[in-house]
Design an enzyme around this catalytic site. Sequence first.
Site, PDB file in Angstrom:
ATOM      1  N   ASP A 150       0.871  -1.178   0.000  1.00  0.00           N
ATOM      2  CA  ASP A 150       0.000   0.000   0.000  1.00  0.00           C
ATOM      3  C   ASP A 150       0.912   1.233   0.000  1.00  0.00           C
ATOM      4  O   ASP A 150       1.368   1.683  -1.050  1.00  0.00           O
ATOM      5  CB  ASP A 150      -0.900  -0.084   1.234  1.00  0.00           C
ATOM      6  N   LYS A 197      -1.194  -1.444  -4.591  1.00  0.00           N
ATOM      7  CA  LYS A 197      -2.247  -0.436  -4.739  1.00  0.00           C
ATOM      8  C   LYS A 197      -1.733   0.720  -5.590  1.00  0.00           C
ATOM      9  O   LYS A 197      -0.690   1.304  -5.291  1.00  0.00           O
ATOM     10  CB  LYS A 197      -2.698   0.076  -3.376  1.00  0.00           C
ATOM     11  N   ASP A 208      -7.346  -9.866   5.556  1.00  0.00           N
ATOM     12  CA  ASP A 208      -8.387  -9.912   6.585  1.00  0.00           C
ATOM     13  C   ASP A 208      -8.943  -8.545   6.950  1.00  0.00           C
ATOM     14  O   ASP A 208      -8.405  -7.498   6.589  1.00  0.00           O
ATOM     15  CB  ASP A 208      -7.826 -10.536   7.858  1.00  0.00           C
ATOM     16  N   ARG A 227     -10.085 -14.225   5.565  1.00  0.00           N
ATOM     17  CA  ARG A 227      -8.840 -14.696   4.933  1.00  0.00           C
ATOM     18  C   ARG A 227      -9.093 -15.878   3.995  1.00  0.00           C
ATOM     19  O   ARG A 227      -8.344 -16.100   3.054  1.00  0.00           O
ATOM     20  CB  ARG A 227      -7.831 -15.129   5.998  1.00  0.00           C
TER      21      ARG A 227
HETATM   22  P1  5GP Z   1       1.907  -0.522   3.763  1.00  0.00           P
HETATM   23  O1  5GP Z   1       3.005  -0.486   4.790  1.00  0.00           O
HETATM   24  O2  5GP Z   1       2.409  -0.902   2.381  1.00  0.00           O
HETATM   25  O3  5GP Z   1       1.114   0.766   3.752  1.00  0.00           O
HETATM   26  O4  5GP Z   1       0.829  -1.584   4.213  1.00  0.00           O
HETATM   27  C1  5GP Z   1       1.182  -2.809   4.635  1.00  0.00           C
HETATM   28  C2  5GP Z   1       0.122  -3.647   5.287  1.00  0.00           C
HETATM   29  O5  5GP Z   1      -1.147  -2.996   5.488  1.00  0.00           O
HETATM   30  C3  5GP Z   1      -0.183  -4.843   4.413  1.00  0.00           C
HETATM   31  O6  5GP Z   1       0.802  -5.851   4.544  1.00  0.00           O
HETATM   32  C4  5GP Z   1      -1.541  -5.253   4.962  1.00  0.00           C
HETATM   33  O7  5GP Z   1      -1.365  -6.011   6.138  1.00  0.00           O
HETATM   34  C5  5GP Z   1      -2.196  -3.930   5.318  1.00  0.00           C
HETATM   35  N1  5GP Z   1      -3.077  -3.514   4.206  1.00  0.00           N
HETATM   36  C6  5GP Z   1      -2.845  -2.511   3.334  1.00  0.00           C
HETATM   37  N2  5GP Z   1      -3.851  -2.424   2.450  1.00  0.00           N
HETATM   38  C7  5GP Z   1      -4.745  -3.399   2.781  1.00  0.00           C
HETATM   39  C8  5GP Z   1      -6.008  -3.825   2.217  1.00  0.00           C
HETATM   40  O8  5GP Z   1      -6.543  -3.282   1.237  1.00  0.00           O
HETATM   41  N3  5GP Z   1      -6.622  -4.884   2.828  1.00  0.00           N
HETATM   42  C9  5GP Z   1      -6.102  -5.507   3.916  1.00  0.00           C
HETATM   43  N4  5GP Z   1      -6.807  -6.528   4.434  1.00  0.00           N
HETATM   44  N5  5GP Z   1      -4.914  -5.140   4.465  1.00  0.00           N
HETATM   45  C10 5GP Z   1      -4.245  -4.095   3.902  1.00  0.00           C
END
Ligand code: 5GP
Length: 194
Positions: free
Chosen positions: A118, A146, A174, A180
Amino acid sequence: MTETVNQHGPVTEWGEKDNLLGPVVVSAEEIAKRVAELGAAISSDYAGRAPLLVGVLKGAFVFLADLARRIDLPVEMDFMAVSSYGTATKTSGVVRIVKDLDIDLTERDVIVVEDIVDSGLTLSYLRKSLLARSPASLSICTLLKKHGQQRVTFQLEYVGFEIPPHFVIGYGLDVAERYRNLPDLRIYLGSEPE
Ligand code: 5GP
């Protein structure tokens, strides 16, 4: 399974009666096809080597299980769990390793298997921490990225799908430990977890 309808169109009634399941973003069939392609690419790129797949718990466990069976090499697997400071959806980028790896990374060809990138902050932190353990190489394989959300840029060697910036569930992802085991990736219609 029976079909029902909510304001976003038909959704499949699944498990307990649940109107929070939104439209399918990536179907089980599309996932299976893409996972096979990723497995073939890794098998070719790492021919003659025995890469170590590092799964990031818990979200990546379904993806890793399917991906590993599509890699035609003697892979090994290990898992780590991280928790990020900040809220579940808005990571601060500071990550605590909750469960560390059992296998030594020295001179290993490491492939980090992640569910979703993300902001990229979690993986960016993890990548630096794993690189400090002197692997022979390190690449990243993420099922989802994303679109337009990344706050840090780094190489993502293998990406399954680029998706719009919705909160998605299923295929390992989740909300409060639920969903999940959904076979498809779907948009979550409830409020995002804090
Ligand atoms: P980042 O550090 O890249 O912003 O986000 C990392 C973590 O946020 C991912 O490994 C996941 O656990 C959670 N996450 C981010 N976007 C989503 C989403 O759309 N759905 C879910 N279930 N978890 C997300």
